[in-house]
Scaffold this motif. Sequence first.
Motif, PDB file in Angstrom:
ATOM      1  N   ASP A  99       0.774  -1.265   0.014  1.00  0.00           N
ATOM      2  CA  ASP A  99      -0.076   0.021  -0.255  1.00  0.00           C
ATOM      3  C   ASP A  99       0.738   1.239   0.027  1.00  0.00           C
ATOM      4  O   ASP A  99       0.406   2.355  -0.378  1.00  0.00           O
TER       5      ASP A  99
ATOM      6  N   ALA B  95      -5.023  -8.961  -2.880  1.00  0.00           N
ATOM      7  CA  ALA B  95      -6.106  -8.446  -3.902  1.00  0.00           C
ATOM      8  C   ALA B  95      -5.250  -8.609  -5.183  1.00  0.00           C
ATOM      9  O   ALA B  95      -4.264  -7.956  -5.435  1.00  0.00           O
ATOM     10  N   GLU B  96      -6.091  -9.127  -6.188  1.00  0.00           N
ATOM     11  CA  GLU B  96      -5.522  -9.113  -7.594  1.00  0.00           C
ATOM     12  C   GLU B  96      -5.325  -7.943  -8.079  1.00  0.00           C
ATOM     13  O   GLU B  96      -4.192  -7.818  -9.032  1.00  0.00           O
ATOM     14  N   LYS B  97      -5.926  -6.811  -7.771  1.00  0.00           N
ATOM     15  CA  LYS B  97      -5.621  -5.443  -8.329  1.00  0.00           C
ATOM     16  C   LYS B  97      -4.240  -4.960  -8.021  1.00  0.00           C
ATOM     17  O   LYS B  97      -3.586  -3.919  -8.691  1.00  0.00           O
ATOM     18  N   ASP B  98      -3.578  -5.529  -6.983  1.00  0.00           N
ATOM     19  CA  ASP B  98      -2.290  -5.088  -6.697  1.00  0.00           C
ATOM     20  C   ASP B  98      -1.119  -5.560  -7.683  1.00  0.00           C
ATOM     21  O   ASP B  98      -0.074  -5.348  -7.562  1.00  0.00           O
ATOM     22  N   ARG B  99      -1.330  -6.623  -8.378  1.00  0.00           N
ATOM     23  CA  ARG B  99      -0.622  -7.299  -9.264  1.00  0.00           C
ATOM     24  C   ARG B  99      -0.151  -6.336 -10.062  1.00  0.00           C
ATOM     25  O   ARG B  99       1.104  -6.199 -10.543  1.00  0.00           O
ATOM     26  N   GLU B 100      -0.991  -5.279 -10.718  1.00  0.00           N
ATOM     27  CA  GLU B 100      -0.432  -4.397 -11.755  1.00  0.00           C
ATOM     28  C   GLU B 100       0.303  -3.570 -11.107  1.00  0.00           C
ATOM     29  O   GLU B 100       1.491  -2.903 -11.798  1.00  0.00           O
ATOM     30  N   LYS B 101       0.168  -3.010 -10.103  1.00  0.00           N
ATOM     31  CA  LYS B 101       1.120  -2.234  -9.036  1.00  0.00           C
ATOM     32  C   LYS B 101       2.426  -2.861  -8.801  1.00  0.00           C
ATOM     33  O   LYS B 101       3.506  -2.521  -9.242  1.00  0.00           O
TER      34      LYS B 101
END
Lengths: 109, 357
Positions: A99, B95-101
């Motif tokens: 984060d 969370a799958e969305k963190d993979r892009e990050k």
Amino acid sequence: MDKTTIICRCEEINCEEIEEAIGHDARTFDDIKRLTRCGMGPCQAKICISLVADVIHEQTGSHLHEIPLPRMRMPISPIKLETLATNSTTFSSVKSVMDEVELEEGKVR
Amino acid sequence: MESSYETVVIGGGVVGNSIAYHLSERYQEGILVLDKKYPMTGTSGSTQAWVWVHNKTPSWYAEFSMYSAELYPYLSKKIGDVEYKRTGGLSPFFAEKDREKAKQLADSYRKIGIKIKVLSREEVLEKEPSINPNVAGATYSSIDGNVNPFRLIDMYMRAAKKNGVQYSTYNKVTSIEKQNGTFMVTSDKKTYVCKNLILAGGTWSRELGNLLGIDIPVNQLRGQIIVTEPLKPFLNYTISGLRQAINGEVLIGYSMEKAGFDRSTTLDVIQETANMAVHYVPSLRKAKIVRAFSGIRAMPEDGFPILGKVPGHENLYVAATHSGVTLSPLIGTLLTELILDGETSVPIDRYSLSRFA
């Protein structure tokens, strides 16, 4: 007490090791703890607290009432993690390293 | 004890000790370290002590951290066993969305030579079987690790003392004056005169700067940590949030609170920390915890280290930073170069105090 007397049973720290720490100018229980691990085990200094104070007194001449007590912390007596956990997965003060990664216009800064 | 020194270092934490030690490799006389209490009483003794590079942003700051991590194996050869382990570092995400990050992070680091892998769920579980099977993935870097902070500071001190560095502890600095090109440092015990003065006050940097009328914008950021009983070795990596020490205990925590110098442990944050532990590594449920502790990070206002000469004050230097454990070998090396050679092998202009002016 002689040099080989065990002062901290949990971490097996003997008198000589406490004296050596005092020789490096450690003056409080917590100074000695951080140098030797004395008092860091499961009993959290309950057994060694007064023995260490005796050694500090003998080595430095400080009066017992001048020697600060170690900092006691929760849980005082060991408890299981599940006793503390509430099973929530919502965090506020606790962060996730991911984060903290900052993106700017879709790219890492 | 003498009262005249070539160099006085104020602050015996991991940063001040590293500077004193590295200086003493080059000249053996005239270095004094002053500590208001005893080394490790503050931040340096209340840390998980990750040596951590990956996920630091921007990438130039990660690069700076990498150079320091690279010095650790050599440092342990010089000062002795500090229980440094380059375990590799794992930052799980759920969370799958963190993979892009994570992919963006890996891309930007590749350009500066830091290799980060973005792992699939299966790859994470293969590497670290104890992780929660609901994990989505993780970033992984082989350069991360951890060190025993107590051994580290003890060994810095022993090596420095062997090289002739003197220490005066329980000796708080109360005033600093500049006279005819020298500093007069008055403390609880004595007044010292020195040519070079290094401010390595960590969380107390702002207060230390005030003695000279200088603004060193460092704030306090509390972290709370719980410690388990010694468990069989079962964690292979330094996980961002927890790590297992050589003696088997697991240190858990990654919290941030603005609480000034208050080092209490509080039930709400300890419970959250326990929740993180069982969320990341479910088998920790049954582990017993023996202690909680809290430490105060030294956090410069913009989050980055403050290093180098103090503008407008000849022979005055400052080193104030968070992540002192990770950065100490490099900061000690570079400040030594700056003081003795007038320049550093890795640029530190970016970290100058002047950026706050």
